[in-house]
Design an enzyme around this catalytic site. Structure first.
Site, PDB file in Angstrom:
ATOM      1  N   LYS A   1       0.847  -1.200   0.000  1.00 20.72           N
ATOM      2  CA  LYS A   1       0.000   0.000   0.000  1.00 20.72           C
ATOM      3  C   LYS A   1       0.883   1.251   0.000  1.00 20.72           C
ATOM      4  O   LYS A   1       0.630   2.211  -0.726  1.00 20.72           O
ATOM      5  CB  LYS A   1      -0.937  -0.011   1.214  1.00 20.72           C
ATOM      6  CG  LYS A   1      -2.066  -1.026   1.064  1.00 20.72           C
ATOM      7  CD  LYS A   1      -2.837  -1.290   2.340  1.00 20.72           C
ATOM      8  CE  LYS A   1      -3.843  -2.419   2.084  1.00 20.72           C
ATOM      9  NZ  LYS A   1      -4.530  -2.901   3.279  1.00 20.72           N
TER      10      LYS A   1
ATOM     11  N   ASP B   1     -11.515   2.231   3.557  1.00 23.28           N
ATOM     12  CA  ASP B   1     -11.900   0.820   3.462  1.00 23.28           C
ATOM     13  C   ASP B   1     -13.396   0.678   3.159  1.00 23.28           C
ATOM     14  O   ASP B   1     -13.838  -0.392   2.737  1.00 23.28           O
ATOM     15  CB  ASP B   1     -11.637   0.111   4.803  1.00 23.28           C
ATOM     16  CG  ASP B   1     -10.365  -0.719   4.794  1.00 23.28           C
ATOM     17  OD1 ASP B   1     -10.013  -1.249   3.724  1.00 23.28           O
ATOM     18  OD2 ASP B   1      -9.742  -0.840   5.864  1.00 23.28           O
TER      19      ASP B   1
ATOM     20  N   GLN C   1      -5.263  -1.853   9.340  1.00 19.82           N
ATOM     21  CA  GLN C   1      -5.113  -3.179   8.730  1.00 19.82           C
ATOM     22  C   GLN C   1      -5.714  -4.246   9.642  1.00 19.82           C
ATOM     23  O   GLN C   1      -5.457  -4.278  10.842  1.00 19.82           O
ATOM     24  CB  GLN C   1      -3.615  -3.456   8.476  1.00 19.82           C
ATOM     25  CG  GLN C   1      -3.331  -4.733   7.729  1.00 19.82           C
ATOM     26  CD  GLN C   1      -3.819  -4.726   6.282  1.00 19.82           C
ATOM     27  OE1 GLN C   1      -3.881  -3.682   5.637  1.00 19.82           O
ATOM     28  NE2 GLN C   1      -4.183  -5.885   5.775  1.00 19.82           N
TER      29      GLN C   1
HETATM   30  N1  GUN Z   1      -7.115  -7.274   5.671  1.00 17.20           N
HETATM   31  C1  GUN Z   1      -7.383  -8.009   4.555  1.00 17.20           C
HETATM   32  N2  GUN Z   1      -8.070  -7.274   3.650  1.00 17.20           N
HETATM   33  C2  GUN Z   1      -8.226  -6.055   4.191  1.00 17.20           C
HETATM   34  C3  GUN Z   1      -8.831  -4.857   3.721  1.00 17.20           C
HETATM   35  O1  GUN Z   1      -9.393  -4.770   2.623  1.00 17.20           O
HETATM   36  N3  GUN Z   1      -8.778  -3.792   4.588  1.00 17.20           N
HETATM   37  C4  GUN Z   1      -8.189  -3.871   5.805  1.00 17.20           C
HETATM   38  N4  GUN Z   1      -8.210  -2.782   6.570  1.00 17.20           N
HETATM   39  N5  GUN Z   1      -7.615  -4.968   6.260  1.00 17.20           N
HETATM   40  C5  GUN Z   1      -7.630  -6.048   5.455  1.00 17.20           C
END
Ligand code: GUN
Length: 303
Positions: free
Chosen positions: A69, A138, A113
């Site tokens: 990211k 998200d 996350q």
């Molecule tokens: N962990 C796995 N996929 C995601 C996601 O799309 N967003 C977040 N915040 N954590 C994740």
């Protein structure tokens, strides 16, 4: 033009029947869109889109996602803040960090996350609800979930929205199509249902209690597999010519990832199919970049 998105793969001299929907091709297009919108923001407001990613603890898979990211932000010239918090972080400390980022004008998007470490998991909803809905890149905040469900403008969950954008770019018709989503998670299955419905698909959502699953999936023009079970969707479950979108990422050996779809068998039946790895996974980060831009646009327009 559309053919550029497809790559017929030759195997032992036989052209496989399904068109391969390669994530990198769509992700490049979606990132390019995000880059252009970011440029427009810089020109209009003199502001750079900013994303903060919080990671608590040391889950190795999460560390890889967070690194990717950050890399995507850097490539697009975004402001990016990575906040690493220890495994022993308290609920109060995490909420205080989110509060700080909510108030920080350089930050337009906040992502915590998941999964959180065990001790913080009881507070997951509280943590996600602490994020300002305008910065919720998200799309997990109940305000954004509710806005999506009622067809209002909102920040949309990255993975399902990426799947929808891929179907659009690949010219796979959703209007009037029978779409079957396997899996009912808050992150993929349920939002996928809403987004397909918003494109006028007839949507069926299946899960572990569904009876006669194969009978239902065989009616589908579009199958979205998000169950988290390796090779769960087999060739006999797929109507010839259907589009099969595989959201699963299952590690079956230290260096072997497979999806929720039995790719080698299903590709002989399907009309279009995403590989794993190299499919939907690449779209998620591209859509996170788009959401960061969208969040910046909304916040700056409000000023
Ligand atoms: N962990 C796995 N996929 C995601 C996601 O799309 N967003 C977040 N915040 N954590 C994740």
């Amino acid at each position: 033009m559309i053919e550029a998105f497809y790559k017929a793969k030759s195997k032992a001299g036989v052209i496989m029947s399904a068109k391969l929907l390669e994530g990198k091709v769509f992700a490049a297009k979606l990132r390019e869109e995000a880059g252009k919108r970011a440029e427009a923001i810089r020109a209009k407001y003199g502001v750079n889109p900013g994303l903060a990613v919080i990671i608590v603890g040391e889950n190795p898979a999460s560390q890889v996602y967070v690194r990717n990211k950050h890399k995507a932000c850097t490539e697009l010239g975004f402001y990016s803040e990575g906040i690493e918090m220890s495994e022993n972080t308290t609920r109060e400390e995490l909420l205080a960090e989110i509060d700080r980022l909510n108030k920080d004008e350089k930050i337009h998007g906040i992502l915590v996350q998941l999964p959180l470490p065990k001790a913080l998991q009881p507070y997951e909803s509280e943590v996600l609800e602490a994020i300002d809905p305008l910065k919720d890149v998200d799309g997990f905040h109940p305000v954004n979930v509710g806005r999506m469900a009622t067809g209002q403008q909102s920040l949309l969950p990255c993975t399902p929205h990426g799947c929808i954008r891929m179907l659009e770019l690949a010219d796979i018709p959703m209007d009037g199509a029978n779409a079957v989503v396997i899996g009912r998670s808050n992150i993929v299955g349920k939002p996928m249902m809403h987004l397909l419905l918003s494109r006028n698909a007839t949507v069926t959502i299946c899960h572990s209690h569904t009876k006669n699953l194969a009978e239902i999936t065989r009616q589908a023009d579009i199958i979205v597999a998000a169950v988290g079970k390796p090779k769960f969707v087999t060739a006999d479950m797929v109507k010839p010519g259907a589009a099969v979108i595989d959201v699963g990422i299952n590690r079956i050996a230290p260096k072997k990832l497979v999806g929720d779809v039995d790719f080698d068998a299903v590709k002989e039946v399907a009309g279009a199919i995403t590989p794993v790895p190299g499919g939907v996974g690449l779209l998620t980060i591209a859509m996170l970049m788009q959401n960061t831009v969208a969040a910046a646009e909304m916040q700056l327009a409000d000023k």
